[in-house]
Design a protein around this motif. Structure first.
Motif, PDB file in Angstrom:
ATOM      1  N   GLU A 211       0.785  -1.119  -0.054  1.00 32.72           N
ATOM      2  CA  GLU A 211       0.154   0.006   0.017  1.00 32.72           C
ATOM      3  C   GLU A 211       0.771   0.994  -0.188  1.00 32.72           C
ATOM      4  O   GLU A 211       0.394   2.375   0.348  1.00 32.72           O
ATOM      5  N   GLU A 212       2.492   0.960  -0.192  1.00 33.31           N
ATOM      6  CA  GLU A 212       3.022   2.465  -0.404  1.00 33.31           C
ATOM      7  C   GLU A 212       2.951   3.063   1.104  1.00 33.31           C
ATOM      8  O   GLU A 212       2.984   4.244   1.019  1.00 33.31           O
ATOM      9  N   LEU A 213       3.122   2.474   2.163  1.00 29.10           N
ATOM     10  CA  LEU A 213       3.069   3.035   3.457  1.00 29.10           C
ATOM     11  C   LEU A 213       4.598   2.785   4.367  1.00 29.10           C
ATOM     12  O   LEU A 213       4.342   2.828   5.353  1.00 29.10           O
ATOM     13  N   VAL A 214       5.215   2.427   3.368  1.00 30.78           N
ATOM     14  CA  VAL A 214       6.727   2.389   4.377  1.00 30.78           C
ATOM     15  C   VAL A 214       7.651   3.387   3.496  1.00 30.78           C
ATOM     16  O   VAL A 214       7.883   3.526   2.377  1.00 30.78           O
ATOM     17  N   ASP A 215       8.332   4.035   4.575  1.00 28.57           N
ATOM     18  CA  ASP A 215       8.958   5.332   4.141  1.00 28.57           C
ATOM     19  C   ASP A 215      10.479   5.157   4.327  1.00 28.57           C
ATOM     20  O   ASP A 215      11.395   5.482   3.571  1.00 28.57           O
TER      21      ASP A 215
ATOM     22  N   ALA B 168      16.314   5.099  -2.172  1.00 25.66           N
ATOM     23  CA  ALA B 168      17.363   5.853  -2.102  1.00 25.66           C
ATOM     24  C   ALA B 168      18.431   5.269  -0.897  1.00 25.66           C
ATOM     25  O   ALA B 168      17.997   5.126   0.130  1.00 25.66           O
ATOM     26  N   LEU B 169      19.590   4.835  -1.464  1.00 25.21           N
ATOM     27  CA  LEU B 169      20.521   4.417  -0.332  1.00 25.21           C
ATOM     28  C   LEU B 169      20.925   5.454   0.531  1.00 25.21           C
ATOM     29  O   LEU B 169      21.462   6.783  -0.070  1.00 25.21           O
TER      30      LEU B 169
ATOM     31  N   ARG C 102      15.598   5.083   1.908  1.00 23.03           N
ATOM     32  CA  ARG C 102      14.638   5.922   2.242  1.00 23.03           C
ATOM     33  C   ARG C 102      13.720   5.890   0.741  1.00 23.03           C
ATOM     34  O   ARG C 102      14.468   5.694  -0.328  1.00 23.03           O
ATOM     35  N   ARG C 103      12.555   5.737   0.908  1.00 20.81           N
ATOM     36  CA  ARG C 103      11.554   5.460  -0.338  1.00 20.81           C
ATOM     37  C   ARG C 103      11.661   6.794  -1.401  1.00 20.81           C
ATOM     38  O   ARG C 103      11.658   7.740  -0.796  1.00 20.81           O
TER      39      ARG C 103
END
Ligand SMILES: NC(=O)c1ccc[n+]([C@@H]2O[C@H](COP(=O)([O-])OP(=O)(O)OC[C@H]3O[C@@H](n4cnc5c(N)ncnc54)[C@H](OP(=O)(O)O)[C@@H]3O)[C@@H](O)[C@H]2O)c1
Length: 198
Positions: A136-140, A168-169, A185-186
């Motif tokens: 659900e694209e809910l992890v940042d 992004a690393l 980070r997403r």
């Protein structure tokens, strides 16, 4: 309206991508992790305390909660723990009732409720649950600690997704015991140019 809390994962995997043995035993199925952890210098926590200091609440899957109930002392003292379950009649041991709330909402509805309570950053734990939030694209943010052991089979961190998810690393750390920790980070679609600012 409150923005939803930032959702952060901090989890260890075997070299072959498992978070636990298939049957969740021994020691919650993480004996391979605890064994290597015990080989580290006393007090080395691989960034865990610093990470915990930055979160306002935990959201964990019920199976991870089952493992956490075996930890002594309770490792989340002072941080509210929200356990996601679809069971309506799950019993929480008396000793943990002040620390834990059972939650039955969808991931999005739970995050909205936590935002309304003032929660700004969440620690999300449990493989199935992380997969559900990723769908659900809910992890940042992901902090993954890879333990140099192959366990061959087990409970997976990653699962099917409806589309690619790019990251992004942000950091890479490693320790003599062989742990390698990567933090991501997403990257939101169209935000590739914002890597440096993430
Ligand atoms: N390596 C590590 O760092 C690490 C970290 C955490 C955990 N672990 C290990 O991983 C294992 C647990 O992980 P897991 O992937 O098997 O399970 P999990 O994600 O911890 O828990 C899955 C359970 O959470 C509930 N759940 C999942 N999605 C839900 C949703 N969308 N809405 C409501 N409830 C939902 C369900 O509970 P109900 O069945 O009650 O409905 C489901 O059975 C344990 O063995 C634990 O020791 C390892």
């Amino acid at each position: 309206m409150n923005a939803r809390p930032e959702v952060c994962v901090f989890i260890a995997t075997s070299l072959d991508g498992f978070i636990a043995r298939p049957d969740g035993s021994p020691q919650g199925g993480i004996d391979w992790l605890l064994e290597r952890h015990a080989a580290a210098p006393p007090g080395e926590d691989f960034g865990y305390a610093a990470f915990m200091a930055g979160v306002d609440a935990l959201v964990m899957g019920r199976k991870t909660f089952d493992t956490a109930l075996g930890f002594d002392p309770w490792p989340y003292a002072g941080t509210p723990v929200h356990v996601m379950t679809r069971q309506r009649s799950l019993a929480v041991p008396a000793a943990r009732q002040a620390d834990v709330r059972l939650r039955h909402e969808s991931p999005g509805a739970l995050l909205a409720a936590l935002a309304a309570e003032g929660v700004r950053r969440v620690y999300l734990d449990g493989g199935e649950l992380i997969q559900a939030f990723l769908r659900e694209e809910l992890v940042d943010r992901l902090t993954l600690t890879t333990v140099p052991v192959l366990i061959g089979q087990g409970r997976r961190l990653w699962g099917a997704l409806p589309a690619d998810r790019a990251w992004a690393l942000q950091a890479v750390r490693h320790w003599p015991v062989g742990f390698v920790q990567t933090t991501y980070r997403r990257l939101r679609p169209g935000a590739e140019g914002a890597v440096a600012a993430a």
